[in-house]
Design a protein around this motif. Structure first.
Motif, PDB file in Angstrom:
ATOM      1  N   GLY A 189     -13.261  -4.933   1.102  1.00  0.00           N
ATOM      2  CA  GLY A 189     -12.671  -5.651   2.217  1.00  0.00           C
ATOM      3  C   GLY A 189     -11.160  -5.769   2.180  1.00  0.00           C
ATOM      4  N   HIS A 190     -10.526  -5.102   1.215  1.00  0.00           N
ATOM      5  CA  HIS A 190      -9.068  -5.102   1.102  1.00  0.00           C
ATOM      6  C   HIS A 190      -8.539  -3.738   1.555  1.00  0.00           C
ATOM      7  N   PHE A 191      -7.465  -3.754   2.341  1.00  0.00           N
ATOM      8  CA  PHE A 191      -6.875  -2.522   2.866  1.00  0.00           C
ATOM      9  C   PHE A 191      -5.370  -2.583   2.614  1.00  0.00           C
ATOM     10  N   SER A 192      -4.832  -1.552   1.979  1.00  0.00           N
ATOM     11  CA  SER A 192      -3.452  -1.612   1.494  1.00  0.00           C
ATOM     12  C   SER A 192      -2.680  -0.345   1.817  1.00  0.00           C
ATOM     13  N   ALA A 193      -1.357  -0.445   1.699  1.00  0.00           N
ATOM     14  CA  ALA A 193      -0.466   0.711   1.780  1.00  0.00           C
ATOM     15  C   ALA A 193       0.814   0.367   1.036  1.00  0.00           C
ATOM     16  N   VAL A 194       1.444   1.398   0.479  1.00  0.00           N
ATOM     17  CA  VAL A 194       2.667   1.224  -0.299  1.00  0.00           C
ATOM     18  C   VAL A 194       3.810   1.927   0.407  1.00  0.00           C
ATOM     19  N   LYS A 195       4.952   1.286   0.470  1.00  0.00           N
ATOM     20  CA  LYS A 195       6.125   1.869   1.122  1.00  0.00           C
ATOM     21  C   LYS A 195       6.709   2.963   0.241  1.00  0.00           C
ATOM     22  N   GLY A 196       7.028   4.096   0.874  1.00  0.00           N
ATOM     23  CA  GLY A 196       7.654   5.187   0.132  1.00  0.00           C
ATOM     24  C   GLY A 196       6.776   5.727  -0.963  1.00  0.00           C
ATOM     25  N   SER A 197       5.443   5.799  -0.721  1.00  0.00           N
ATOM     26  CA  SER A 197       4.520   6.216  -1.771  1.00  0.00           C
ATOM     27  C   SER A 197       4.612   7.683  -2.098  1.00  0.00           C
ATOM     28  N   GLY A 205       7.635   4.611   6.883  1.00  0.00           N
ATOM     29  CA  GLY A 205       7.785   4.752   5.448  1.00  0.00           C
ATOM     30  C   GLY A 205       6.594   4.296   4.636  1.00  0.00           C
ATOM     31  N   LEU A 206       5.612   3.665   5.265  1.00  0.00           N
ATOM     32  CA  LEU A 206       4.421   3.252   4.532  1.00  0.00           C
ATOM     33  C   LEU A 206       3.490   4.439   4.341  1.00  0.00           C
ATOM     34  N   GLY A 207       2.902   4.519   3.163  1.00  0.00           N
ATOM     35  CA  GLY A 207       1.985   5.606   2.877  1.00  0.00           C
ATOM     36  C   GLY A 207       0.650   5.420   3.577  1.00  0.00           C
ATOM     37  N   ALA A 208      -0.272   6.328   3.288  1.00  0.00           N
ATOM     38  CA  ALA A 208      -1.587   6.285   3.919  1.00  0.00           C
ATOM     39  C   ALA A 208      -2.346   5.022   3.524  1.00  0.00           C
ATOM     40  N   ARG A 209      -3.198   4.550   4.429  1.00  0.00           N
ATOM     41  CA  ARG A 209      -4.022   3.373   4.161  1.00  0.00           C
ATOM     42  C   ARG A 209      -4.983   3.661   3.016  1.00  0.00           C
ATOM     43  N   GLU A 210      -5.127   2.704   2.125  1.00  0.00           N
ATOM     44  CA  GLU A 210      -6.046   2.826   1.000  1.00  0.00           C
ATOM     45  C   GLU A 210      -7.145   1.786   1.172  1.00  0.00           C
ATOM     46  N   ASP A 211      -8.337   2.251   1.511  1.00  0.00           N
ATOM     47  CA  ASP A 211      -9.459   1.357   1.797  1.00  0.00           C
ATOM     48  C   ASP A 211     -10.032   0.765   0.518  1.00  0.00           C
ATOM     49  N   SER A 252      -9.669  -1.935  -7.349  1.00  0.00           N
ATOM     50  CA  SER A 252     -10.721  -1.781  -6.351  1.00  0.00           C
ATOM     51  C   SER A 252     -11.167  -3.156  -5.869  1.00  0.00           C
ATOM     52  N   ALA A 253     -11.219  -3.350  -4.547  1.00  0.00           N
ATOM     53  CA  ALA A 253     -11.586  -4.657  -3.993  1.00  0.00           C
ATOM     54  C   ALA A 253     -12.172  -4.475  -2.597  1.00  0.00           C
TER      55      ALA A 253
END
Length: 322
Positions: free
Chosen positions: A123-131, A54-60, A120-121
């Motif tokens: 070295g931070h890598f994120s993803a949102v559930k159900g994006s 359920g997590l969306g694509a990685r956002e670099d 924007s940051a």
């Protein structure tokens, strides 16, 4: 005797050469295994691209903003991702690469219970559930949502109001009103909406919409096509709402059975009303707008005006958004 000694010396040299060769082969093998192990470890520590449960694509190079659920040192991006995927209260996460701020900093995993925005940051890598549409969009400051109220109550914490909407399948958006916005003694309030029809500027109001949509066609808006049935289901049209600004809208009926255009459309609370104009005839239609398990419906509808004498007692109607 000399021949035997000579033969023994040759054999000893052969054994020595063989052992030296085997030792060299073992050292080479160990080197290759060590290189492979280091490579695998390096790959595991790198951010992974696959989405999980359920997590969306990685956002670099992106940090999530919102309400922190928990945070802790975690050298592995994939484990941080898995921790969020398996936690029912986690709506998204940010993994911070080791040494991003200072050389000795450990890699960190932040799980977020309510996502309000992104920044924007490095070295931070994120993803949102159900994006794909079930998560809440970015917070909109000094903005009030218009539409159908699902419920409202006192709530001093914006993040909890946000979480209440995120965890309610019938909630399409929310507005949180800061304490003292209208009068000094007013408590902070949380409004959950089952249908969002527009926005307005309002000091001290903070809002967000599920799926990041708004008055232009998200899952809780009027805009779109509706399957409309009338007169004990004897007649049917496709009702197309093509224009919407806040709580007002316009559109048309499909061409069958007279067709017509929709004018003077307005949503007042959970009451929807509009005029149908076809040829020289005019009718006024009204109904109740409800959210039934995430699907918008118009129920308990009645219409008045031209041709009412032909359908006396059968001037009922209902519609469901396609």
């Amino acid at each position: 005797m000399r021949a035997r000694v000579s033969n023994f010396a040759v054999k000893t040299k052969d054994v020595s050469d063989s052992l030296t060769s085997e030792k060299g082969d073992m050292m080479m093998l160990n080197t290759r295994l060590l290189t492979l192990a280091l490579t695998m470890a390096f790959v595991l520590l790198l951010p992974q691209t696959a989405s999980t449960q359920g997590l969306g694509a990685r956002e670099d190079n992106t940090a999530l903003q919102g309400t922190n659920l928990t945070y802790y040192p975690q050298p592995n991006f994939g484990q941080c991702q898995a921790d969020c995927a398996s936690n029912g209260n986690c709506k998204g996460f940010t993994w911070i690469q080791a040494g991003t701020y200072k050389a000795g900093d450990a890699a960190m995993c932040y799980l977020v219970s309510a996502v309000t925005g992104k920044s924007s940051a490095r070295g931070h890598f994120s993803a949102v559930k159900g994006s794909g549409g079930t998560s809440l969009g970015a917070r909109e400051d000094n903005t009030a949502l218009q539409g159908t109220n699902l419920t409202y109550y006192q709530q001093p914490n914006f993040g909890q109001c946000q979480a209440d909407c995120a965890n309610n399948a019938n909630c399409q958006g929310f507005t949180w009103i800061q304490a003292g916005t209208y009068n000094a003694g007013d408590a902070a309030m949380c409004y959950l909406l089952s249908a969002v029809t527009g926005r307005s500027s309002a000091r001290g109001h903070f809002s967000a919409i599920k799926g990041g949509g708004g008055g232009g066609g998200g899952g809780g808006t009027l805009k779109g096509e509706w399957d409309l049935r009338c007169c004990n289901d004897e007649l049917g049209w496709t009702l197309s709402i093509t224009n919407q600004e806040g709580a007002t809208f316009s559109g048309s009926f499909s061409a069958n059975t007279g067709g017509g255009v929709v004018t003077n459309g307005r949503l007042r609370g959970n009451t929807i009303e509009f005029d149908r104009v076809f040829g020289s005839s005019r009718q006024h239609w009204s109904a109740q707008l409800v959210n039934d398990g995430g699907r918008l419906r118009m129920i308990n509808g009645v219409w008045t005006g031209d041709y009412l004498d032909r359908y006396q007692g059968r001037n009922n109607w209902h519609a469901e958004k396609k």
